[in-house]
Write a protein that holds these residues in place. Structure first.
Motif, mmCIF file in Angstrom:
data_model
loop_
_atom_site.group_PDB
_atom_site.id
_atom_site.type_symbol
_atom_site.label_atom_id
_atom_site.label_comp_id
_atom_site.label_asym_id
_atom_site.label_seq_id
_atom_site.Cartn_x
_atom_site.Cartn_y
_atom_site.Cartn_z
ATOM 1 N N THR A 130 43.859 -3.113 -34.535
ATOM 2 C CA THR A 130 45.125 -3.048 -35.261
ATOM 3 C C THR A 130 46.322 -3.065 -34.327
ATOM 4 O O THR A 130 46.213 -2.727 -33.146
ATOM 5 C CB THR A 130 45.198 -1.769 -36.128
ATOM 6 O OG1 THR A 130 46.326 -1.863 -37.000
ATOM 7 C CG2 THR A 130 45.334 -0.519 -35.268
ATOM 8 N N VAL A 156 45.161 -10.060 -34.404
ATOM 9 C CA VAL A 156 44.211 -9.006 -34.746
ATOM 10 C C VAL A 156 43.032 -9.559 -35.554
ATOM 11 O O VAL A 156 41.888 -9.117 -35.393
ATOM 12 C CB VAL A 156 44.961 -7.902 -35.543
ATOM 13 C CG1 VAL A 156 43.995 -6.923 -36.163
ATOM 14 C CG2 VAL A 156 45.947 -7.183 -34.628
ATOM 15 N N ASP A 170 45.442 -4.658 -40.790
ATOM 16 C CA ASP A 170 46.554 -5.561 -40.493
ATOM 17 C C ASP A 170 47.409 -5.790 -41.737
ATOM 18 O O ASP A 170 47.011 -5.437 -42.849
ATOM 19 C CB ASP A 170 45.989 -6.903 -39.995
ATOM 20 C CG ASP A 170 46.996 -7.703 -39.173
ATOM 21 O OD1 ASP A 170 48.095 -7.178 -38.885
ATOM 22 O OD2 ASP A 170 46.677 -8.853 -38.821
#
Ligand code: ATP
Ligand code: MG
Length: 299
Positions: A130, A156, A170
């Motif tokens: 993240t 990510v 995300d």
């Protein structure tokens, strides 16, 4: 920490998702600027309110340091940096003053498409990639789950494929990026949108009056952002049915009484006014329907 100043300084994103809507909102509040050669600073012309054009990541810090008075930034960025400050023992340095209604997205956990989601307990011992480590760590703690947070500054969504993490946390708006990487969203950690952020403490110089005026104007723009003024004529006996067709509208205002003829009415609609709705209203007895867009209000 901020020195006494007689101009307000607002940080907005220089380029990216929030840049254009932030400027449009501030313009709608009556602000205008003269741009500097380097395009990083815009000098306020109509009012002593200047813009600083920066990366969105820098906005919370600029407010914390008193370099800027306000900022337009995603709630995700603001909460993440507030969480990080709290983690290292710093006091709160900014707060969310208004939600601005653009830049909507959600901070979500996403897992490989082939997994079955059984809830947060399933995350125990896994690695989660993240760009929002503080928000994620707080959420994991609240869930009572022990998982490792892998901090990445970008891309990510490819971490599971690369093997650097098992799943990700995300920002998601349409979900297309997740789908393209064979991931599926399973939990929402934060509902985000662009917000106006400001300092925790009130101003004690001439910025106070400017700030109050700006907030009032912003409220006047935000309040009518999705509103239309609807004007029409109708006979008294059709009014009940017309108002039933307009559940999102304010009570009708009668503009003029003209004997036994139709009433002249207006109402503010707080939802979409589609052609289909207008045609239904016409069938129910409304005449001369007119839809007017509303720019601002001072209520
Ligand atoms: P900068 O160069 O200013 O650091 P950035 O790449 O970090 O730009 P953008 O991608 O422009 O930032 O996103 C800015 C904000 O837009 C995000 O922090 C978030 O609040 C919001 N946003 C809305 N939808 C999305 C999305 N699908 N993905 C990422 N951010 C989104
Ligand atoms: Mg950024």
């Amino acid at each position: 920490a901020s020195a006494t100043r007689d101009r307000l300084r607002i940080a907005i994103q220089k380029s990216g998702r929030l840049a254009e809507p932030a400027r449009a909102l501030l313009s709608a509040c009556g602000l205008s600027w003269r741009e500097s050669r380097d395009k990083l600073f815009c000098y306020g012309e109509s009012l002593p309110v200047d813009l600083l054009l920066v990366r969105d990541d820098d906005i919370p810090g600029l407010i914390a340091d008193g370099v800027c008075d306000f900022g337009v930034v995603g709630r995700n960025e603001l909460d993440e940096q507030a969480g990080e400050r709290a983690r290292i023992g710093l006091p709160p340095a900014y707060r969310e003053l208004r939600a601005l209604g653009f830049g909507a997205c959600r901070l979500m956990l996403a897992i490989p498409e082939s997994w079955d989601w059984q809830g947060p307990a399933q995350l125990q011992g896994l690695r989660i990639a993240t760009s929002y480590p503080a928000i994620l760590a707080n959420w994991l703690q609240a869930q009572g789950v022990d998982a490792s947070v892998v901090e990445l500054s970008g891309s990510v969504e490819i971490a599971p494929k690369l093997g650097t993490a098992d799943l990700i946390c995300d920002l998601v708006s349409s979900g297309a990026t997740l789908a393209a990487n064979q991931l599926k969203p399973v939990e929402t950690l934060l509902q985000s949108e662009a917000v106006l952020a400001g300092p925790v403490r009130e101003f004690d110089d001439s910025r106070a009056g400017l700030a109050a005026m700006l907030l009032r104007r912003m409220d006047g723009v935000l309040k009518v952002k999705d509103s239309k003024l609807l004007m029409f004529r109708a006979h008294r006996d059709t009014v009940a049915e017309l108002s039933r067709l307009l559940p999102d509208a304010d009570p009708f205002t009668q503009l003029a009484a003209n004997g036994d003829g139709p009433l002249s009415l207006q109402t503010m609609c707080h939802g979409a006014v589609t052609w289909q709705l207008l045609e239904e209203l016409e069938r129910a007895g409304a005449q001369g329907l007119m839809v007017l867009s509303v720019e601002r209000s001072l209520a």
